[in-house]
Design an enzyme around this catalytic site. Structure first.
Site, PDB file in Angstrom:
ATOM      1  N   GLY A   1     -38.339 -52.013  72.547  1.00 42.53           N
ATOM      2  CA  GLY A   1     -37.705 -53.117  72.949  1.00 42.53           C
ATOM      3  C   GLY A   1     -36.218 -53.016  73.183  1.00 42.53           C
ATOM      4  N   SER A   2     -35.771 -54.523  72.915  1.00 43.07           N
ATOM      5  CA  SER A   2     -34.268 -54.520  73.197  1.00 43.07           C
ATOM      6  C   SER A   2     -33.688 -54.933  71.806  1.00 43.07           C
ATOM      7  CB  SER A   2     -33.641 -55.711  74.267  1.00 43.07           C
ATOM      8  OG  SER A   2     -34.745 -55.333  75.484  1.00 43.07           O
TER       9      SER A   2
ATOM     10  N   ASP B   1     -38.301 -39.332  64.697  1.00 45.73           N
ATOM     11  CA  ASP B   1     -37.525 -39.406  65.412  1.00 45.73           C
ATOM     12  C   ASP B   1     -35.953 -39.258  64.928  1.00 45.73           C
ATOM     13  OD1 ASP B   1     -36.905 -41.810  68.415  1.00 45.73           O
ATOM     14  OD2 ASP B   1     -36.637 -39.662  68.338  1.00 45.73           O
TER      15      ASP B   1
END
Ligand SMILES: *[C@@H]1O[C@H](CO)[C@@H](O)[C@H](O)[C@H]1NC(C)=O
Ligand SMILES: *[C@@H]1O[C@H](CO)[C@@H](O)[C@H](O)[C@H]1NC(C)=O
Ligand SMILES: *[C@@H]1O[C@H](CO)[C@@H](O)[C@H](O)[C@H]1NC(C)=O
Ligand SMILES: *[C@@H]1O[C@H](CO)[C@@H](O)[C@H](O)[C@H]1NC(C)=O
Ligand SMILES: *[C@@H]1O[C@H](CO)[C@@H](O)[C@H](O)[C@H]1NC(C)=O
Length: 951
Positions: A618-619, A743
């Site tokens: 998301g942001s 990641d």
């Protein structure tokens, strides 16, 4: 120069450089021909200039204390009437010493002279004897029953020389101390290796019956005394004089202008010399004062102790009026120097203008140069925070010789003395532990317990031979550094009763390491408790593997002591790892994650005003909490498919895990289908920004910072995956269940206001698959350019996948390039593929970021390159584990920091600059083997000093 606090030493630390600067100023303000003179009147006033125009300073910068100062009532019969009427007494314990450390230039010859008045002239004094040392070489035993002056000539081997008084019986004292550089052509030490000290026995200006000759007649301020009639045989000596206009002699003209002669012979007798075989060098200075004497007319023999040392000596043989001789003899108790005319050959009898008798003493090597340097800085560090500490004040001169400082133990091995033990326990010391302590290469035992030390525990180099460390009963904080815990020889580590020390439990995987419980178990101070350790071990959020493992680890060792583990809490089913346990009644819950309302989040972000990033989840918005904390707020977008599970995942992990190199989770919000995570705002953005983003265009990240960021990130990752590689056999259930980030990339390494690296974004994190798990459920995740090819092709996830990605991050740090850039030529698209061939051919210059060229230490860079290369091995089995990477980077950082510190110290010394940014060319020299590990290259060692100042 007054008020330098407890400074006794003149070794070159920053404080000392300051003193040195002051001294240089002082030296420059006095006549140039006194250059390098240091003239000290103990307990005296500043800036006095005496009748021979020598400027004196007081010794209060070494010893600011007035308590040892006494007045002397000088009698007119005193022999050394330079006019100083004060003396400094040192009230010492048995064999203790006090030193004056004076600056010297390596390889230069010096004269050093101490004056010790007749103690009966000191009111109320009792008799005493004490040793006088130059460096650690004893030069004389001073007895207070007479007045004495002690003088030695030596060749400096370092930037300072100690002049020390060692207590024997009664208290040592001193009234004056003088250091005089000799000119390069002074021949005292010529032909002798530098390993001798010449002790002055006598220096006589024959034919002079007046006052002694010294500065300014003698530019080196040697003192030429008048002849002592008791020493010279009285039979018909004639004193002659003449004026000399100039000569090549190394002796003042005034000294040569007078001489004695006799028709047949004369002799000098010394019957009070040391009664053992000693070597002496006798310097004889001849000048033909009688203009009527022609070559061949004054020929004589020179005898020492009835042995003819020179036959048919003729001053004018070589056409010059001047001649000198240096004669070597071994004598025991007495010397008889006789000059006798050669019968039937010589018209005139012998002549002699001046002579000097020096005893040749073997120079004693001080303690290992590097240890001394380090120990001095440790002492300075301690003194800064512990002014007036009696223990530290006693630390004067060489740390080991002739007896070691209180709290040190030393050993003689392989031809040098080394420091093996430092025990300053129960010494009421405060402040930070000087980080230099870790540089004591040969230290085996370190005991700092029962003090008030605060701050962090220093990092240690892999090469350290420490076997026992006791840090207990202090007020230290932070975590026990991995570099300490993993020291290869360490068998004992006590750190208990440091309330703010958090022992990272996962690192105690060394069963051989004997440690304490972390408690304040010993009697005397029972109040303190190492709550943090307990809290981490037994906190309420016993959810994730790391904490369970921690509890198992710590509490297994401490079960009996703490009794804090409720067996039920440890029972977890495989599937339960993602669930949140809320055992609210647990009083030790410490990882505090707040729950925010949506309203609070909207207020903090001013309704999501400032977008600072976007990801799959998301942001991310910037915000400020009501208490002023700057935060980054991560909001799951409604369209995100990966949201819910990742949200849970991060929440679970973060509530269980805290590490200084992981971005901590402050809070979350889960309201009306909104899933929001709140982190502290990292004001320096991401590593990616700093390397090649917008921020990089403003200011290039320097190499040491890159290195420390890399190390921080590695530590963060190592914390997550530590259990994968470490083989904790007793943790059957969780041994393979490590947390894989999945990641790792430079944009996930965030930098706080002081550039500490913090690994972020656990949205993808997974527990490593176990045997029996079906790996099929794990879809391949990651970011292009960082993706482990093995994982990609086999879909088998392991901790080594993170290692691969981390290798790419290291390459980014080295090269300043992005991992994938299709704007570049085809062969440069992939950073890994582009860099590999260069590294294999050792052409690392060509991949290093142009922005840091010249700004790194080659050895440190090489270490990082090698780690990076190992990390990006195609086959995961060949890649290192995260903890190995941490160790490598630690070593690299230590090398880099030492190099920088070394460069700084060189620069501050002045005159030894290696020139500009030539750091790349410095090859780290190799230290003499510190047994039993192989040598650690280190720039602060004598050999590198030697390469700077050629011997
Ligand atoms: C001065 O020197 C003479 C001759 O060496 C000696 O006898 C005398 O004791 C000395 N004076 C003092 C105060 O030591
Ligand atoms: C005295 O000894 C030194 C070495 O210690 C030597 O260089 C010198 O030549 C010797 N002088 C004589 C006269 O033997
Ligand atoms: C040299 O000798 C003369 C007498 O011959 C005397 O007056 C003078 O003081 C002497 N000078 C020195 C320096 O001794
Ligand atoms: C004196 O010199 C000789 C030869 O130079 C040497 O062998 C001996 O050890 C020396 N003695 C002392 C006490 O220094
Ligand atoms: C000193 O040496 C000379 C020459 O060898 C000798 O004649 C004289 O007797 C000696 N003096 C003493 C006191 O031994």
């Amino acid at each position: 120069m007054i008020g330098m606090g407890g400074r006794h030493n003149w070794r070159l630390t920053s404080v000392d450089s300051f003193i040195l600067c002051l001294l240089i100023l002082l030296v420059q303000s006095i006549p140039a021909h006194q250059e390098g003179f240091i003239s000290i009147k103990c307990c005296g006033g500043e800036g006095q200039t005496d009748s021979s125009s020598i400027t004196w300073i007081s010794d209060d910068q070494w010893y600011p204390d007035e308590t040892g100062c006494q007045n002397i009532a000088r009698a007119s019969s005193d022999n050394y009437t330079t006019g100083h009427d004060k003396v400094r007494y040192f009230y010492l314990g048995n064999s203790e010493k006090r030193c004056y450390s004076l600056p010297t230039t390596p390889d230069r010859d010096y004269l050093i002279r101490g004056t010790f008045p007749f103690s009966n002239s000191v009111v109320g004094s009792v008799s005493s004897t004490f040793d006088v040392l130059v460096g650690v070489t004893p030069i004389d035993l001073v007895d207070s029953s007479g007045e004495s002056q002690v003088e030695g000539i030596f060749r400096a081997t370092d930037q300072y020389i100690d002049f020390c008084l060692v207590q024997e019986t009664g208290d040592p004292y001193i009234s004056q101390l003088e250091l005089r550089p000799l000119s390069d052509d002074s021949s005292y030490l010529d032909g002798k290796d530098s390993t001798v000290l010449l002790k002055l026995v006598d220096r006589v200006d024959l034919g002079n019956n007046g006052i002694p000759i010294r500065f300014p007649d003698d530019p080196h301020d040697r003192i030429w005394t008048s002849q002592d009639t008791e020493r010279v045989s009285l039979s018909a000596i004639t004193t002659i004089n003449n004026t000399i206009s100039k000569t090549v002699a190394k002796v003042p003209l005034k000294v040569l202008e007078t001489a004695i002669t006799n028709e047949y012979s004369f002799q000098f007798l010394y019957i009070d010399l040391e009664t053992r075989d000693c070597n002496y060098t006798i310097f004889l200075h001849f000048f033909e004062l009688d203009d009527n004497v022609r070559p061949g007319q004054r020929v004589f023999d020179i005898y020492i102790n009835n042995e003819k040392q020179q036959a048919n000596f003729d001053i004018k043989e070589n056409g010059s009026n001047y001649s000198e001789l240096a004669l070597n003899v071994t004598a025991n108790g007495s010397l008889n120097l006789t000059l006798a005319r050669v019968e039937n050959k010589s018209k005139f009898g012998p002549i002699l203008n001046a002579y000097e008798i020096m005893q040749v003493r073997q120079w004693v090597e001080g303690t290992h140069h590097r240890d001394v340097r380090v120990m001095d800085r440790v002492k300075d560090g301690l003194l800064q925070q512990n002014k007036g500490s009696k223990k530290l004040e006693g630390w004067s001169g060489d740390p080991c010789q002739p007896s070691s400082w209180d709290g040190l133990a030393c050993h003689y091995s392989n031809g040098s003395t080394i420091i093996t033990k430092l025990d300053i326990s129960s010494s009421q010391l405060q402040g930070q532990i000087p980080t230099m302590i870790s540089q004591l290469t040969y230290l085996k035992e370190l005991n700092l317990s029962n003090n008030g030390f605060t701050g962090k525990i220093p990092e240690f180099a892999r090469s350290s031979t420490l076997t026992a460390v006791d840090l207990s009963y202090n007020d230290l904080s932070g975590s026990l550094p991995d570099t300490l815990i993993t020291l290869p020889h360490l068998t004992t580590l006590y750190f208990g009763c440091n309330v703010h020390v958090s022992a990272d439990p996962s690192t105690f995987n060394h069963s051989r390491l004997r440690t304490d419980s972390g408690e304040c178990a010993r009697p005397g101070s029972a109040q303190k408790h190492n709550r943090i350790v307990i809290a981490i071990a037994c906190g309420s959020f016993i959810l994730a593997v790391a904490v369970v493992a921690a509890c198992l680890l710590l509490c297994r060792q401490k079960l009996r002591t703490w009794g804090c583990i409720n067996g039920k809490q440890l029972i977890m089913s495989k599937g339960a790892v993602f669930s949140i346990a809320t055992t609210d009644e647990d009083p030790l819950r410490t990882i505090n994650i707040q729950m925010f309302t949506l309203n609070q989040i909207e207020n903090a972000t001013q309704k999501y005003k400032t977008l600072i990033g976007e990801g799959g989840f998301g942001s991310v918005y910037r915000g400020t909490l009501f208490d002023g904390t700057d935060v980054a707020v991560k909001v799951r977008s409604s369209t995100s498919t990966q949201g819910t599970k990742e949200f849970q995942n991060e929440l679970n992990l973060f509530s269980a895990i805290r590490h200084e190199n992981l971005v901590p989770l402050i809070g979350y919000c889960s309201e009306r289908d909104q899933q929001i995570l709140v982190y502290p705002f990292m004001s320096n953005g991401s590593l990616q920004d700093r390397l090649y983003g917008e921020a990089a265009k403003r200011k290039t990240l320097d190499w040491p910072t890159r290195l420390s960021v890399a190390l921080g990130a590695a530590r963060g990752n190592a914390y997550l995956i530590v259990h994968c590689c470490s083989g904790l056999t007793f943790l059957h259930t969780f041994a393979e269940r490590c947390i894989i980030h999945r990641d790792v990339k430079s944009s996930n390494i965030l930098l706080d206001h002081s550039m500490n690296a913090k690994v972020a974004d656990f949205g993808f994190s997974k527990y490593a698959p176990q045997e029996g798990d079906s790996g099929a459920s794990l879809e391949v995740r990651g970011t292009a350019g960082y993706l482990d090819p093995e994982y990609y092709s086999t879909q088998h996830l392991s901790a080594k996948s993170d290692v691969f990605s981390f290798g790419v991050v290291l390459l980014e740090i080295i090269s300043g390039r992005e991992p994938l850039n299709i704007q570049r030529p085809r062969n440069e698209w992939s950073l890994v593929e582009w860099a590999k061939p260069y590294v294999r051919e050792s052409r690392i210059d060509e991949i290093v970021d142009p922005g840091i060229k010249g700004g790194y230490h080659a050895e440190a860079m090489w270490r990082v390159v090698e780690v990076a290369l190992a990390c990006i091995e195609t086959f995961s089995a060949y890649r290192p584990c995260m903890p190995d990477i941490v160790r490598e980077l630690e070593d690299a950082l230590i090398i880099e920091n030492n190099a920088s510190e070394y460069m700084k110290s060189i620069d501050s010394i002045g005159g030894y600059s290696l020139g500009g940014s030539n750091r790349f060319s410095i090859k780290p020299p190799v230290l003499p083997t510190p047994p039993p590990t192989p040598p650690e290259p280190s720039p602060i060692n004598p050999q590198s000093m030697a390469s700077v100042a050629p011997r």
